[in-house]
Design a protein around this motif. Structure first.
Motif, PDB file in Angstrom:
ATOM      1  N   ARG A  45      37.150  48.556  37.037  1.00  0.00           N
ATOM      2  CA  ARG A  45      36.356  49.412  37.837  1.00  0.00           C
ATOM      3  C   ARG A  45      37.312  50.523  38.444  1.00  0.00           C
ATOM      4  NH1 ARG A  45      34.562  46.479  43.578  1.00  0.00           N
ATOM      5  NH2 ARG A  45      36.927  47.238  44.016  1.00  0.00           N
ATOM      6  N   ASP A  46      38.605  50.031  39.108  1.00  0.00           N
ATOM      7  CA  ASP A  46      39.388  50.820  39.571  1.00  0.00           C
ATOM      8  C   ASP A  46      40.550  51.578  38.950  1.00  0.00           C
ATOM      9  OD1 ASP A  46      37.562  50.497  41.858  1.00  0.00           O
ATOM     10  OD2 ASP A  46      39.122  48.767  42.862  1.00  0.00           O
ATOM     11  N   GLY A  47      40.848  51.248  37.878  1.00  0.00           N
ATOM     12  CA  GLY A  47      41.735  51.588  36.923  1.00  0.00           C
ATOM     13  C   GLY A  47      43.035  51.141  37.291  1.00  0.00           C
ATOM     14  N   LEU A  48      43.356  50.239  37.715  1.00  0.00           N
ATOM     15  CA  LEU A  48      44.478  49.542  38.348  1.00  0.00           C
ATOM     16  C   LEU A  48      45.121  48.721  37.104  1.00  0.00           C
ATOM     17  CD1 LEU A  48      43.516  48.097  41.878  1.00  0.00           C
ATOM     18  CD2 LEU A  48      44.479  50.197  41.378  1.00  0.00           C
ATOM     19  N   ASP A  49      46.412  48.702  37.224  1.00  0.00           N
ATOM     20  CA  ASP A  49      47.019  47.660  36.033  1.00  0.00           C
ATOM     21  C   ASP A  49      46.958  46.118  36.803  1.00  0.00           C
ATOM     22  OD1 ASP A  49      49.239  47.404  38.097  1.00  0.00           O
ATOM     23  OD2 ASP A  49      50.807  48.459  37.055  1.00  0.00           O
ATOM     24  N   SER A  50      47.461  45.216  35.902  1.00  0.00           N
ATOM     25  CA  SER A  50      47.109  43.937  36.491  1.00  0.00           C
ATOM     26  C   SER A  50      47.976  43.367  37.771  1.00  0.00           C
ATOM     27  CB  SER A  50      47.481  42.917  35.369  1.00  0.00           C
ATOM     28  OG  SER A  50      48.797  42.960  34.912  1.00  0.00           O
ATOM     29  N   ASP A  51      49.211  44.197  37.942  1.00  0.00           N
ATOM     30  CA  ASP A  51      50.084  43.775  39.128  1.00  0.00           C
ATOM     31  C   ASP A  51      49.329  44.602  40.497  1.00  0.00           C
ATOM     32  OD1 ASP A  51      51.911  42.476  37.689  1.00  0.00           O
ATOM     33  OD2 ASP A  51      53.332  43.832  37.400  1.00  0.00           O
ATOM     34  N   ALA A  52      49.005  45.647  40.209  1.00  0.00           N
ATOM     35  CA  ALA A  52      48.316  46.298  41.357  1.00  0.00           C
ATOM     36  C   ALA A  52      47.011  45.468  41.877  1.00  0.00           C
ATOM     37  CB  ALA A  52      48.003  47.682  41.082  1.00  0.00           C
ATOM     38  N   ALA A  53      46.208  45.166  40.520  1.00  0.00           N
ATOM     39  CA  ALA A  53      45.064  44.608  41.028  1.00  0.00           C
ATOM     40  C   ALA A  53      45.252  43.109  41.683  1.00  0.00           C
ATOM     41  CB  ALA A  53      44.206  44.283  39.613  1.00  0.00           C
ATOM     42  N   PHE A  54      46.355  42.535  41.038  1.00  0.00           N
ATOM     43  CA  PHE A  54      46.612  41.160  42.086  1.00  0.00           C
ATOM     44  C   PHE A  54      46.994  41.459  43.351  1.00  0.00           C
ATOM     45  CE2 PHE A  54      49.306  37.356  42.847  1.00  0.00           C
ATOM     46  CZ  PHE A  54      48.614  36.573  42.720  1.00  0.00           C
ATOM     47  N   ALA A  55      47.948  42.456  43.659  1.00  0.00           N
ATOM     48  CA  ALA A  55      48.379  42.882  44.794  1.00  0.00           C
ATOM     49  C   ALA A  55      47.136  43.268  45.801  1.00  0.00           C
ATOM     50  CB  ALA A  55      49.282  44.012  44.759  1.00  0.00           C
ATOM     51  N   TRP A  56      46.195  43.817  45.102  1.00  0.00           N
ATOM     52  CA  TRP A  56      45.159  44.342  46.061  1.00  0.00           C
ATOM     53  C   TRP A  56      44.320  42.903  46.626  1.00  0.00           C
ATOM     54  CZ3 TRP A  56      39.982  43.104  46.266  1.00  0.00           C
ATOM     55  CH2 TRP A  56      39.124  43.902  47.091  1.00  0.00           C
ATOM     56  N   LEU A  57      44.283  41.830  45.579  1.00  0.00           N
ATOM     57  CA  LEU A  57      43.602  40.512  46.036  1.00  0.00           C
ATOM     58  C   LEU A  57      44.276  40.149  47.003  1.00  0.00           C
ATOM     59  CD1 LEU A  57      42.608  39.277  42.521  1.00  0.00           C
ATOM     60  CD2 LEU A  57      41.197  39.928  44.340  1.00  0.00           C
ATOM     61  N   VAL A  58      45.638  39.842  46.915  1.00  0.00           N
ATOM     62  CA  VAL A  58      46.592  39.417  47.888  1.00  0.00           C
ATOM     63  C   VAL A  58      46.444  39.980  49.122  1.00  0.00           C
ATOM     64  CG1 VAL A  58      48.891  38.954  48.565  1.00  0.00           C
ATOM     65  CG2 VAL A  58      48.105  38.518  46.093  1.00  0.00           C
ATOM     66  N   ASP A  59      46.410  41.229  49.288  1.00  0.00           N
ATOM     67  CA  ASP A  59      46.396  41.960  50.557  1.00  0.00           C
ATOM     68  C   ASP A  59      45.026  41.878  51.228  1.00  0.00           C
ATOM     69  OD1 ASP A  59      47.267  44.299  52.415  1.00  0.00           O
ATOM     70  OD2 ASP A  59      45.447  45.237  51.518  1.00  0.00           O
ATOM     71  N   THR A  60      44.000  41.877  50.449  1.00  0.00           N
ATOM     72  CA  THR A  60      42.749  41.482  50.744  1.00  0.00           C
ATOM     73  C   THR A  60      42.570  40.062  51.617  1.00  0.00           C
ATOM     74  OG1 THR A  60      41.623  43.200  49.643  1.00  0.00           O
ATOM     75  CG2 THR A  60      40.166  41.303  50.643  1.00  0.00           C
ATOM     76  N   SER A  61      43.085  39.230  51.005  1.00  0.00           N
ATOM     77  CA  SER A  61      43.161  37.790  51.249  1.00  0.00           C
ATOM     78  C   SER A  61      43.971  37.770  52.609  1.00  0.00           C
ATOM     79  CB  SER A  61      43.979  36.918  50.219  1.00  0.00           C
ATOM     80  OG  SER A  61      44.124  35.490  50.776  1.00  0.00           O
ATOM     81  N   GLN A  62      45.012  38.333  52.730  1.00  0.00           N
ATOM     82  CA  GLN A  62      45.917  38.203  53.759  1.00  0.00           C
ATOM     83  C   GLN A  62      45.334  39.064  55.261  1.00  0.00           C
ATOM     84  OE1 GLN A  62      49.712  39.808  52.584  1.00  0.00           O
ATOM     85  NE2 GLN A  62      50.353  37.876  51.847  1.00  0.00           N
ATOM     86  N   ARG A  63      44.784  40.047  54.812  1.00  0.00           N
ATOM     87  CA  ARG A  63      44.010  40.985  55.824  1.00  0.00           C
ATOM     88  C   ARG A  63      42.960  40.210  56.664  1.00  0.00           C
ATOM     89  NH1 ARG A  63      41.299  44.841  54.499  1.00  0.00           N
ATOM     90  NH2 ARG A  63      41.712  44.859  52.532  1.00  0.00           N
ATOM     91  N   THR A  64      42.138  39.468  55.805  1.00  0.00           N
ATOM     92  CA  THR A  64      40.846  39.028  55.990  1.00  0.00           C
ATOM     93  C   THR A  64      41.078  37.443  56.509  1.00  0.00           C
ATOM     94  OG1 THR A  64      40.148  38.210  53.942  1.00  0.00           O
ATOM     95  CG2 THR A  64      39.412  40.527  54.757  1.00  0.00           C
TER      96      THR A  64
END
Length: 86
Positions: A45-64
């Motif tokens: 969907r966003d054209g991220l590599d796997s590390d960036a996609a996982f980092a997005w999930l971690v960041d969202t998890s921590q922020r919320t």
């Protein structure tokens, strides 16, 4: 005299029965699968590599303050809901 086994002979010494690792291992496997699906969705969907996609999930998890597996499940469920309506 040392006993040396060839690969096929050594393989016959391994257990052939299914080992049940228990409900915690099953839950961990399901979590890993849904996180992998969410990473794939973000990559596509966003054209991220796997590390960036996982980092997005971690960041969202921590922020919320939401468990990572729940963030991933919500993302996968949202996509599934969109696909079902088509």
């Amino acid at each position: 005299m040392d006993l040396m086994l060839t690969a096929p002979a050594a393989a016959t010494c391994l257990p052939t029965q299914h080992v049940d690792l228990g409900p915690q291992a099953d839950a961990a496997l399901r979590s890993r699968m849904v996180i992998g699906q969410a990473v794939g969705i973000l990559m596509q969907r966003d054209g991220l590599d796997s590390d960036a996609a996982f980092a997005w999930l971690v960041d969202t998890s921590q922020r919320t303050n939401t468990k990572l597996r729940e963030v991933a499940r919500q993302l996968v469920d949202r996509l599934d809901g969109t696909n079902r309506r088509r």
